[in-house]
Design a protein around this motif. Structure first.
Motif, PDB file in Angstrom:
ATOM      1  N   PHE B  80       0.842  -1.202   0.000  1.00 41.33           N
ATOM      2  CA  PHE B  80       0.000   0.000   0.000  1.00 41.33           C
ATOM      3  C   PHE B  80       0.879   1.255   0.000  1.00 41.33           C
ATOM      4  CE2 PHE B  80      -1.830   3.467   2.480  1.00 41.33           C
ATOM      5  CZ  PHE B  80      -2.918   3.775   1.677  1.00 41.33           C
ATOM      6  N   ASN B  81       1.895   1.246   0.820  1.00 42.86           N
ATOM      7  CA  ASN B  81       2.752   2.433   0.928  1.00 42.86           C
ATOM      8  C   ASN B  81       3.420   2.736  -0.402  1.00 42.86           C
ATOM      9  OD1 ASN B  81       2.027   2.560   3.560  1.00 42.86           O
ATOM     10  ND2 ASN B  81       3.876   1.579   4.349  1.00 42.86           N
ATOM     11  N   ARG B  82       3.859   1.667  -1.068  1.00 43.47           N
ATOM     12  CA  ARG B  82       4.532   1.882  -2.357  1.00 43.47           C
ATOM     13  C   ARG B  82       3.558   2.460  -3.373  1.00 43.47           C
ATOM     14  NH1 ARG B  82       6.961  -3.735  -2.852  1.00 43.47           N
ATOM     15  NH2 ARG B  82       6.972  -3.287  -5.084  1.00 43.47           N
ATOM     16  N   MET B  83       2.329   1.974  -3.343  1.00 42.85           N
ATOM     17  CA  MET B  83       1.331   2.534  -4.253  1.00 42.85           C
ATOM     18  C   MET B  83       1.093   4.001  -3.919  1.00 42.85           C
ATOM     19  SD  MET B  83      -2.720   2.171  -4.545  1.00 42.85           S
ATOM     20  CE  MET B  83      -2.830   3.457  -3.355  1.00 42.85           C
ATOM     21  N   PHE B  84       0.994   4.286  -2.641  1.00 42.66           N
ATOM     22  CA  PHE B  84       0.703   5.651  -2.218  1.00 42.66           C
ATOM     23  C   PHE B  84       1.837   6.589  -2.606  1.00 42.66           C
ATOM     24  CE2 PHE B  84      -0.924   8.961   0.555  1.00 42.66           C
ATOM     25  CZ  PHE B  84      -2.287   8.700   0.537  1.00 42.66           C
ATOM     26  N   GLU B  85       3.033   6.019  -2.653  1.00 41.40           N
ATOM     27  CA  GLU B  85       4.190   6.840  -3.006  1.00 41.40           C
ATOM     28  C   GLU B  85       4.423   6.871  -4.512  1.00 41.40           C
ATOM     29  OE1 GLU B  85       7.003   4.941  -0.460  1.00 41.40           O
ATOM     30  OE2 GLU B  85       6.201   5.960   1.308  1.00 41.40           O
ATOM     31  N   GLY B  86       3.483   6.301  -5.283  1.00 42.35           N
ATOM     32  CA  GLY B  86       3.528   6.466  -6.727  1.00 42.35           C
ATOM     33  C   GLY B  86       4.094   5.291  -7.488  1.00 42.35           C
ATOM     34  N   GLU B  87       4.479   4.236  -6.826  1.00 45.79           N
ATOM     35  CA  GLU B  87       4.978   3.068  -7.544  1.00 45.79           C
ATOM     36  C   GLU B  87       3.813   2.335  -8.188  1.00 45.79           C
ATOM     37  OE1 GLU B  87       7.641   0.171  -5.847  1.00 45.79           O
ATOM     38  OE2 GLU B  87       8.505   1.749  -4.579  1.00 45.79           O
ATOM     39  N   ASP B  88       4.112   1.614  -9.246  1.00 45.59           N
ATOM     40  CA  ASP B  88       3.064   0.901  -9.962  1.00 45.59           C
ATOM     41  C   ASP B  88       2.788  -0.432  -9.268  1.00 45.59           C
ATOM     42  OD1 ASP B  88       1.211   0.185 -11.742  1.00 45.59           O
ATOM     43  OD2 ASP B  88       2.608  -0.280 -13.367  1.00 45.59           O
ATOM     44  N   VAL B  89       1.946  -0.372  -8.270  1.00 43.09           N
ATOM     45  CA  VAL B  89       1.638  -1.577  -7.501  1.00 43.09           C
ATOM     46  C   VAL B  89       0.198  -1.946  -7.777  1.00 43.09           C
ATOM     47  CG1 VAL B  89       1.266  -2.435  -5.170  1.00 43.09           C
ATOM     48  CG2 VAL B  89       3.298  -1.084  -5.683  1.00 43.09           C
ATOM     49  N   ARG B  90      -0.039  -3.231  -8.022  1.00 40.28           N
ATOM     50  CA  ARG B  90      -1.420  -3.657  -8.278  1.00 40.28           C
ATOM     51  C   ARG B  90      -2.021  -4.252  -7.006  1.00 40.28           C
ATOM     52  NH1 ARG B  90      -2.190  -3.031 -14.043  1.00 40.28           N
ATOM     53  NH2 ARG B  90      -1.014  -1.105 -14.009  1.00 40.28           N
ATOM     54  N   PRO B  91      -2.938  -3.574  -6.429  1.00 41.28           N
ATOM     55  CA  PRO B  91      -3.592  -4.154  -5.254  1.00 41.28           C
ATOM     56  C   PRO B  91      -4.574  -5.226  -5.694  1.00 41.28           C
ATOM     57  CG  PRO B  91      -4.608  -2.060  -5.801  1.00 41.28           C
ATOM     58  CD  PRO B  91      -3.493  -2.264  -6.795  1.00 41.28           C
ATOM     59  N   GLY B  92      -4.999  -6.027  -4.767  1.00 41.62           N
ATOM     60  CA  GLY B  92      -6.084  -6.939  -5.064  1.00 41.62           C
ATOM     61  C   GLY B  92      -7.371  -6.138  -5.190  1.00 41.62           C
ATOM     62  N   LEU B  93      -8.088  -6.399  -6.244  1.00 36.76           N
ATOM     63  CA  LEU B  93      -9.346  -5.675  -6.429  1.00 36.76           C
ATOM     64  C   LEU B  93     -10.472  -6.628  -6.059  1.00 36.76           C
ATOM     65  CD1 LEU B  93     -10.277  -2.919  -7.477  1.00 36.76           C
ATOM     66  CD2 LEU B  93     -10.523  -3.952  -9.725  1.00 36.76           C
ATOM     67  N   ARG B  94     -11.019  -6.432  -4.875  1.00 38.92           N
ATOM     68  CA  ARG B  94     -12.022  -7.368  -4.386  1.00 38.92           C
ATOM     69  C   ARG B  94     -13.380  -7.082  -5.007  1.00 38.92           C
ATOM     70  NH1 ARG B  94     -10.704  -9.449   0.738  1.00 38.92           N
ATOM     71  NH2 ARG B  94      -8.848 -10.688   0.353  1.00 38.92           N
ATOM     72  N   LYS B  95     -13.549  -5.847  -5.360  1.00 36.12           N
ATOM     73  CA  LYS B  95     -14.868  -5.446  -5.806  1.00 36.12           C
ATOM     74  C   LYS B  95     -14.666  -4.172  -6.600  1.00 36.12           C
ATOM     75  CE  LYS B  95     -19.265  -4.113  -3.763  1.00 36.12           C
ATOM     76  NZ  LYS B  95     -19.905  -3.650  -2.550  1.00 36.12           N
ATOM     77  N   GLY B  96     -15.404  -4.002  -7.695  1.00 33.81           N
ATOM     78  CA  GLY B  96     -15.342  -2.706  -8.356  1.00 33.81           C
ATOM     79  C   GLY B  96     -14.722  -2.712  -9.731  1.00 33.81           C
ATOM     80  N   ILE B  97     -14.749  -3.872 -10.429  1.00 30.54           N
ATOM     81  CA  ILE B  97     -14.196  -3.936 -11.779  1.00 30.54           C
ATOM     82  C   ILE B  97     -14.718  -2.781 -12.664  1.00 30.54           C
ATOM     83  CG2 ILE B  97     -13.937  -5.397 -13.867  1.00 30.54           C
ATOM     84  CD1 ILE B  97     -12.496  -6.577 -11.440  1.00 30.54           C
ATOM     85  N   PRO B  98     -16.012  -2.435 -12.585  1.00 30.11           N
ATOM     86  CA  PRO B  98     -16.512  -1.370 -13.463  1.00 30.11           C
ATOM     87  C   PRO B  98     -15.793  -0.041 -13.239  1.00 30.11           C
ATOM     88  CG  PRO B  98     -18.324  -2.451 -12.305  1.00 30.11           C
ATOM     89  CD  PRO B  98     -17.079  -2.984 -11.736  1.00 30.11           C
ATOM     90  N   HIS B  99     -15.116   0.098 -12.127  1.00 28.18           N
ATOM     91  CA  HIS B  99     -14.466   1.382 -11.848  1.00 28.18           C
ATOM     92  C   HIS B  99     -12.980   1.359 -12.184  1.00 28.18           C
ATOM     93  CE1 HIS B  99     -18.081   2.809  -9.928  1.00 28.18           C
ATOM     94  NE2 HIS B  99     -18.138   1.673  -9.244  1.00 28.18           N
ATOM     95  N   LEU B 100     -12.574   0.305 -12.869  1.00 34.78           N
ATOM     96  CA  LEU B 100     -11.155   0.129 -13.162  1.00 34.78           C
ATOM     97  C   LEU B 100     -10.571   1.339 -13.894  1.00 34.78           C
ATOM     98  CD1 LEU B 100      -9.479  -2.152 -12.292  1.00 34.78           C
ATOM     99  CD2 LEU B 100      -9.778  -3.260 -14.512  1.00 34.78           C
ATOM    100  N   TYR B 101     -11.337   1.861 -14.829  1.00 35.68           N
ATOM    101  CA  TYR B 101     -10.840   2.991 -15.614  1.00 35.68           C
ATOM    102  C   TYR B 101     -10.529   4.176 -14.698  1.00 35.68           C
ATOM    103  CZ  TYR B 101     -10.602   6.998 -18.687  1.00 35.68           C
ATOM    104  OH  TYR B 101     -10.189   8.137 -19.301  1.00 35.68           O
ATOM    105  N   PHE B 102     -11.455   4.431 -13.794  1.00 32.55           N
ATOM    106  CA  PHE B 102     -11.246   5.542 -12.853  1.00 32.55           C
ATOM    107  C   PHE B 102      -9.979   5.297 -12.031  1.00 32.55           C
ATOM    108  CE2 PHE B 102     -11.555   7.275  -8.599  1.00 32.55           C
ATOM    109  CZ  PHE B 102     -11.711   8.624  -8.879  1.00 32.55           C
ATOM    110  N   LEU B 103      -9.859   4.059 -11.576  1.00 33.33           N
ATOM    111  CA  LEU B 103      -8.736   3.760 -10.688  1.00 33.33           C
ATOM    112  C   LEU B 103      -7.401   3.923 -11.393  1.00 33.33           C
ATOM    113  CD1 LEU B 103     -10.068   0.675  -8.755  1.00 33.33           C
ATOM    114  CD2 LEU B 103      -9.577   2.950  -7.870  1.00 33.33           C
TER     115      LEU B 103
END
Ligand SMILES: Cc1ncc(COP(=O)(O)O)c(C=O)c1O
Lengths: 417, 260
Positions: B80-103
């Motif tokens: 999480f920290n690496r993502m927050f600091e701008g690294e390209d980290v893929r979190p687990g997406l438990r819910k919300g595929i339709p919002h992928l574009y936004f994310l």
């Protein structure tokens, strides 16, 4: 020295010096003397000289000194007999390869004054001896844990400081805390850590900062002694602050405490740097096993000051005088508070009084009160107990009360009664 | 460095700044325009927080939301920290595929804009409106960060315990922003809470900055708080000093963690 006239003081030189200090000294002034602890911008930061019960700051403001160097000055600043003894020793030298005869004389003096003291060791600061004393307790008992009271100050060392900077959690791991006067909490701690507690270190009465001082409740010390005996725990009294100000034989006599070891420092050499720990014979072997040394600790100069100070305290009326002056201050301030519509309490032994506004635990009132007293030449700390010294006079108390009579209404105007 | 604490600080101390960001910054506002979703960040065995994006605003909350539209889960705080600091980290997406574009496309814009003001080129802006905004988010971050540290730093648990109950008001003169950091009793225990630009009934302790400029200097690390307080002009303190004392320990730790 005497107090200046009636104008309010200002502190330009202190502030300018502080600005210079801030560039090259961490925090400008660190520790308790940091301005944030007193009244930032409205109290002196740097002192120039002191005499008797007064001091002068670098702006030339003169004050009745009710802080007395945070306690060490007990006979009054620059006391002629003490300073004479100091000068005499200075002329012979102050830093040798060996201790001087004075160390033995001082140990003899202290062991004769303090009932339980079969031996005495010397250092410079309070922290030196409190830290060493808990190690002696651990050595003696082969146990790890130490109990202290919440809000008590035993020095700046890692085991007891409130500040986490640079302190490893491990260094605190074996320190347990109880609330003052709460025997039930002590019982709980001994039950939770059976056979694990080496020592309990307590001040003779509770003198936290930012709050009223608390005396021991009836039977407190008897119960503590009983628990210590039952559990094999050493009772260490940290008498560094009150020291010999209340009783030439130590504050434990005032409160009927039966300690195993005692640490003294502040009021034993009238401002010269020396501390001591004393103990019963049965702890001597453990004391010898805990290495203790400091480059400056054997300097005979503070020892000369200590011997003279103790002799004067023993043979003069200094101790009852401080008690009586403090009583006048206490009663006077409490009466004046009432007169101006405030419930104020002056807590603690009268020679180490501290005033709180009962209805303002947030301290706004005491801060304004002390700011205005300081601005009129009476140095009262808003957050730390005060000290009476033997050089204070009835006239100083009169002047202080007269000034307080003017200052209470100023507090009321600024903050409301 | 304790990654879990850092994650908690990001979630509770920095993420709330999104609220202020979209209210001030056009680019950020554009990125959420027309969006309506509840984005939840969860760290396994650790803290969680969510933001509600609705009608061009963002509202931050700590903990889990009962009905998030997107659940981003992180196996470790470090991820999480690496993502927050701008690294390209893929979190687990438990819910919300339709919002992928936004994310993928829009959320990073918010993060970039925040970075711009906090530590990017925007830090040296001279526009008074930008400076005011930076003071606002700086103060908001300080308050939330202190509460995050006070709540979640295991090494400072003793300090949290011994912090007196009460409310510290931090105020920027003459017109704000201002906010509070409080320790309050709850269910036989205590919590730390924060308010921002909400009326304050009684402050047990007060810290006041003489101007937005002073506050900005402090936030940017150009001013030493202790010596400035000592100088008696630009930062004033009063009241229950032990509360200020402990708050500054939390603030120092917050600063240390996010700058490490
Ligand atoms: C009760 C008590 N114990 C220990 C100490 C620590 O003494 P020092 O500052 O000389 O290390 C102090 C100092 O204020 C004190 O008041």
């Amino acid at each position: 020295m005497s107090q200046k006239n009636n104008e309010r003081y200002s502190y330009e030189n202190s502030l300018n010096l502080f600005a210079r200090a801030a560039k090259i000294i961490p925090e400008g002034i660190y520790g308790h003397q940091n301005p944030a602890f007193v009244i930032p911008g409205a109290s002196p930061y740097f002192a120039d000289r002191a005499e008797g019960g007064y001091f002068r700051d670098v702006d030339g403001n003169e004050f009745i000194d009710f802080l007395c160097g945070y306690g060490p000055v007990v006979l009054g600043h620059n006391h002629p007999e003490v300073e004479n003894a100091v000068r005499k020793q200075m002329a012979k030298g102050s830093c040798f390869n060996h201790p001087g005869e004075l160390m033995v004389q001082l140990a003899e003096k202290i062991t004769s004054l303090v009932d339980l003291a079969d031996w005495a060791i010397f250092a410079k600061n309070g922290s030196d001896v409190t830290t060493w004393a808990i190690r002696v307790a651990r050595e003696f008992t082969n146990r790890k844990k130490i109990i202290m009271a919440k809000g008590a100050y035993h020095g700046a060392h890692a085991w007891c400081t409130d500040y986490p900077g640079g302190v490893l959690p491990e260094e605190k791991e074996n320190i347990l805390a109880m609330n003052w006067n709460r025997i039930d909490e002590l019982e709980k701690l001994t039950a939770t850590h059976p056979g694990d507690i080496a020592g309990i270190i307590l001040t003779p009465y509770h003198h936290p900062t930012f709050a009223a001082q608390e005396m021991p409740v009836d039977g407190f010390w008897k119960k503590i002694r009983k628990i210590c005996d039952r559990e094999g725990i050493l009772l260490i009294i940290d008498d560094i602050r009150a020291c010999f100000r209340l009783d030439i034989h130590g504050s434990h006599e005032v409160f009927g405490i039966k300690p195993d070891m005692i640490c003294f420092a502040k009021a034993m050499a009238n401002g010269h740097p020396i501390s001591t720990a004393v103990g019963r014979d049965r702890y001597r072997e453990a004391a010898e096993a805990v290495f203790f040394a400091g480059t400056f600790w054997f300097s005979p100069v503070p020892m000369a000051a200590a011997l003279t100070t103790l002799n004067i305290l023993e043979t003069s009326d200094a101790i009852p005088k401080m008690k009586q002056l403090g009583m006048r201050l206490k009663n006077g301030l409490e009466d004046l508070g009432k007169k101006h519509g405030y419930n104020v309490t002056v807590s603690g032994p009268s020679a180490l009084p501290y005033m709180t506004f009962d209805d303002d635990p947030d301290l706004y009132h005491i801060q304004v009160f002390c700011r205005e007293m300081i601005a009129r030449g009476i140095f009262l700390h808003p957050h730390h107990n005060w000290f009476i010294c033997a050089a204070h006079t009835d006239a100083d108390i009169d002047y202080t009360l007269k000034t307080a009579d003017k200052v209470f209404p100023i507090v009321a105007r600024e903050l409301g009664a | 460095m304790n990654e879990m604490l850092k994650a908690s600080i990001y979630l509770k101390g920095i993420l709330p700044l999104m609220e202020d960001l979209v209210a001030f910054d056009q680019t950020a506002a554009q990125a959420i325009k027309g969006k309506r979703l509840i984005l939840q960040f969860e760290i396994k065995n650790g803290p969680s927080a969510h933001i509600i994006i609705r009608d061009g605003t963002i509202c931050h909350g700590t903990g889990k939301h009962p009905l998030p539209s997107v659940r981003l889960t992180f196996k470790t705080p470090d991820l999480f920290n690496r993502m927050f600091e701008g690294e390209d980290v893929r979190p687990g997406l438990r819910k919300g595929i339709p919002h992928l574009y936004f994310l993928i496309k829009k959320f990073p814009i918010l993060a970039d804009r925040l970075t711009y003001y906090l530590e990017g080129a925007g830090k040296n802006a001279t526009d008074p409106a930008v400076i005011d905004f930076q003071v606002k988010i700086g103060l908001h971050a300080m308050l939330c960060g202190m509460a995050a540290v006070a709540t979640d730093d295991p090494d400072l648990r003793n300090i949290a315990d011994s912090t007196p109950f009460g409310t510290l008001l931090i105020n920027v003169l003459p017109d704000g922003p201002f906010g509070t950091f409080s320790k309050i009793r709850q269910n036989g225990n205590f919590i730390f809470s924060v308010s921002f630009n909400q009326p304050v009934k009684h402050a047990n302790a007060v810290m006041e900055f003489a101007s937005a400029d002073v506050a900005k200097q402090l936030i940017d690390g150009k001013l030493n708080a202790v010596t400035t307080i000592g100088l008696g002009k630009d930062i004033k303190i009063g009241g229950l000093l032990p509360l200020i004392d402990k708050a500054s320990i939390f603030l120092y730790q917050f600063d240390k963690v996010i700058n490490n």
